[in-house]
Motif scaffolding. Structure first.
Motif, PDB file in Angstrom:
ATOM      1  N   GLN A   2     -12.966  17.941 -12.059  1.00 54.68           N
ATOM      2  CA  GLN A   2     -12.326  19.230 -11.983  1.00 54.68           C
ATOM      3  C   GLN A   2     -12.874  20.170 -13.049  1.00 54.68           C
ATOM      4  O   GLN A   2     -13.130  19.772 -14.182  1.00 54.68           O
ATOM      5  CB  GLN A   2     -10.813  19.065 -12.182  1.00 54.68           C
ATOM      6  N   TYR A  35      -0.849  29.233 -12.238  1.00 55.17           N
ATOM      7  CA  TYR A  35       0.024  29.233 -11.070  1.00 55.17           C
ATOM      8  C   TYR A  35       1.143  28.226 -11.306  1.00 55.17           C
ATOM      9  O   TYR A  35       0.984  27.237 -12.027  1.00 55.17           O
ATOM     10  CB  TYR A  35      -0.751  28.811  -9.812  1.00 55.17           C
ATOM     11  N   GLN A  37       4.013  25.750  -9.105  1.00 57.08           N
ATOM     12  CA  GLN A  37       4.341  25.183  -7.808  1.00 57.08           C
ATOM     13  C   GLN A  37       5.664  24.436  -7.909  1.00 57.08           C
ATOM     14  O   GLN A  37       5.761  23.433  -8.605  1.00 57.08           O
ATOM     15  CB  GLN A  37       3.246  24.235  -7.314  1.00 57.08           C
ATOM     16  N   PHE A  88      -0.508  24.948 -12.817  1.00 58.45           N
ATOM     17  CA  PHE A  88      -1.938  24.746 -12.621  1.00 58.45           C
ATOM     18  C   PHE A  88      -2.719  25.893 -13.246  1.00 58.45           C
ATOM     19  O   PHE A  88      -2.326  27.060 -13.115  1.00 58.45           O
ATOM     20  CB  PHE A  88      -2.280  24.717 -11.121  1.00 58.45           C
ATOM     21  N   PHE A 100      -9.094  24.776  -9.139  1.00 56.18           N
ATOM     22  CA  PHE A 100      -7.804  24.423  -9.714  1.00 56.18           C
ATOM     23  C   PHE A 100      -7.880  23.097 -10.456  1.00 56.18           C
ATOM     24  O   PHE A 100      -8.583  22.181 -10.037  1.00 56.18           O
ATOM     25  CB  PHE A 100      -6.748  24.304  -8.614  1.00 56.18           C
ATOM     26  N   GLY A 101      -7.118  23.002 -11.536  1.00 54.06           N
ATOM     27  CA  GLY A 101      -6.950  21.730 -12.208  1.00 54.06           C
ATOM     28  C   GLY A 101      -5.928  20.875 -11.475  1.00 54.06           C
ATOM     29  O   GLY A 101      -5.404  21.260 -10.434  1.00 54.06           O
ATOM     30  N   SER A 102      -5.647  19.717 -12.054  1.00 50.87           N
ATOM     31  CA  SER A 102      -4.728  18.779 -11.396  1.00 50.87           C
ATOM     32  C   SER A 102      -3.277  18.979 -11.798  1.00 50.87           C
ATOM     33  O   SER A 102      -2.393  18.338 -11.267  1.00 50.87           O
ATOM     34  CB  SER A 102      -5.162  17.341 -11.666  1.00 50.87           C
TER      35      SER A 102
ATOM     36  N   TYR B  35      -6.974  24.588   1.466  1.00 45.96           N
ATOM     37  CA  TYR B  35      -7.070  23.543   0.453  1.00 45.96           C
ATOM     38  C   TYR B  35      -6.328  22.310   0.931  1.00 45.96           C
ATOM     39  O   TYR B  35      -5.411  22.390   1.726  1.00 45.96           O
ATOM     40  CB  TYR B  35      -6.382  23.979  -0.850  1.00 45.96           C
ATOM     41  N   ASP B  38      -3.837  16.499  -3.228  1.00 43.31           N
ATOM     42  CA  ASP B  38      -3.532  15.076  -3.329  1.00 43.31           C
ATOM     43  C   ASP B  38      -3.134  14.766  -4.766  1.00 43.31           C
ATOM     44  O   ASP B  38      -3.659  15.369  -5.713  1.00 43.31           O
ATOM     45  CB  ASP B  38      -4.753  14.250  -2.921  1.00 43.31           C
ATOM     46  N   GLY B  40      -2.891  13.757  -8.408  1.00 40.35           N
ATOM     47  CA  GLY B  40      -3.909  13.476  -9.412  1.00 40.35           C
ATOM     48  C   GLY B  40      -5.237  14.179  -9.195  1.00 40.35           C
ATOM     49  O   GLY B  40      -6.101  14.159 -10.070  1.00 40.35           O
ATOM     50  N   LEU B  41      -5.394  14.827  -8.049  1.00 39.13           N
ATOM     51  CA  LEU B  41      -6.675  15.486  -7.741  1.00 39.13           C
ATOM     52  C   LEU B  41      -6.559  17.002  -7.708  1.00 39.13           C
ATOM     53  O   LEU B  41      -7.564  17.697  -7.556  1.00 39.13           O
ATOM     54  CB  LEU B  41      -7.222  14.990  -6.402  1.00 39.13           C
ATOM     55  N   GLY B  42      -5.351  17.527  -7.818  1.00 42.25           N
ATOM     56  CA  GLY B  42      -5.188  18.974  -7.763  1.00 42.25           C
ATOM     57  C   GLY B  42      -5.498  19.512  -6.375  1.00 42.25           C
ATOM     58  O   GLY B  42      -5.375  18.812  -5.371  1.00 42.25           O
ATOM     59  N   LEU B  43      -5.893  20.761  -6.329  1.00 35.34           N
ATOM     60  CA  LEU B  43      -6.241  21.399  -5.064  1.00 35.34           C
ATOM     61  C   LEU B  43      -7.756  21.363  -4.894  1.00 35.34           C
ATOM     62  O   LEU B  43      -8.502  21.710  -5.819  1.00 35.34           O
ATOM     63  CB  LEU B  43      -5.797  22.862  -5.061  1.00 35.34           C
TER      64      LEU B  43
END
Lengths: 110, 113
Positions: A2, A35, A37, A88, A100-102, B35, B38, B40-43
């Motif tokens: 990422q 962001y 969520q 995020f 985007f990060g996780s 997008y 999942d 742990g994987l983000g978008l």
């Protein structure tokens, strides 16, 4: 891997305390966005900071950007139960794509 | 306020089926995105479109295609669904300029059995 990585992955604090989340990235950026969520919902844009800005405020949110360290932080002051969500960071390095990060999962305890 | 509407919140399909996910936005945005999210994987970006009938591959386009016949509608197609495509799918739209925020739908949680 990422582009943006948030730290910590999860954070639990007492209502009224401040919450700080960090984001690190790898390449040069034009801007960085945060962001939120809520569970089971889509992402909602909070704030954007440009690469030539160092700090930005919006209500109880404060974002900083350090391009020399390739990092950003999001501070939420006087946290409320409604702030419970995942947060995020998203970095833009090209005209169309952002990465985007996780995410950081924030829980506010009553 | 911008509204991005995804046609289904939950969807269950079988392996090998052709699956259509629909997304509509009401703000005349040029750019639309698909997008998958999942744990742990983000978008991760599957495809995006910057104009009607225009599309570009994102980071994980394999097994997917898209269609944008009208400006307000962007469809994601799973040509032959597989179990590893079980995920949350998020659609987003954005105006003309790259410093504008993306606006997201509430997502479609897709399960492939």
């Amino acid at each position: 891997s990422q582009q943006g990585e948030e730290d910590p992955q999860a954070l639990s604090i007492q209502e009224g305390e401040n919450a700080t989340m960090n984001c690190s990235y790898k390449t040069s950026i034009n801007n960085l966005q945060w962001y939120r969520q809520n569970s089971g919902r889509g992402l909602v844009h909070l704030i954007l900071i440009r690469s030539n800005e160092r700090e930005k405020h919006s209500g109880r949110l404060r974002v900083t950007l350090d391009t020399s360290k390739k990092s950003s932080s999001l501070l939420i002051t006087a946290s409320r139960a409604a702030d419970t969500a995942s947060y995020f960071c998203a970095t833009r390095s090209s005209a169309s794509k952002i990465i985007f990060g996780s995410g950081t999962r924030l829980s506010i305890r009553p | 306020d911008v509204k991005v509407t995804q046609s289904s919140r939950y969807l269950v399909k079988r392996t090998g089926e052709k699956v259509f996910l629909e997304c509509v936005q009401d703000m005349d945005h040029e750019n639309m995105f698909w997008y998958r999210q999942d744990p742990g994987l983000g978008l991760r970006l599957i495809y995006f479109s910057y104009d009607v009938k225009m599309k570009e591959k994102g980071d994980i386009p394999e097994g997917y295609s898209v269609s944008r016949e009208k400006k307000e509608r962007f469809s994601l197609i799973l040509e032959s669904a597989s179990t590893n495509q079980t995920s949350m799918y998020l659609c987003a739209s954005r105006g003309q300029y790259s410093n504008q925020p993306q606006h997201f739908g509430d997502g479609t949680r897709l399960s492939i059995l």
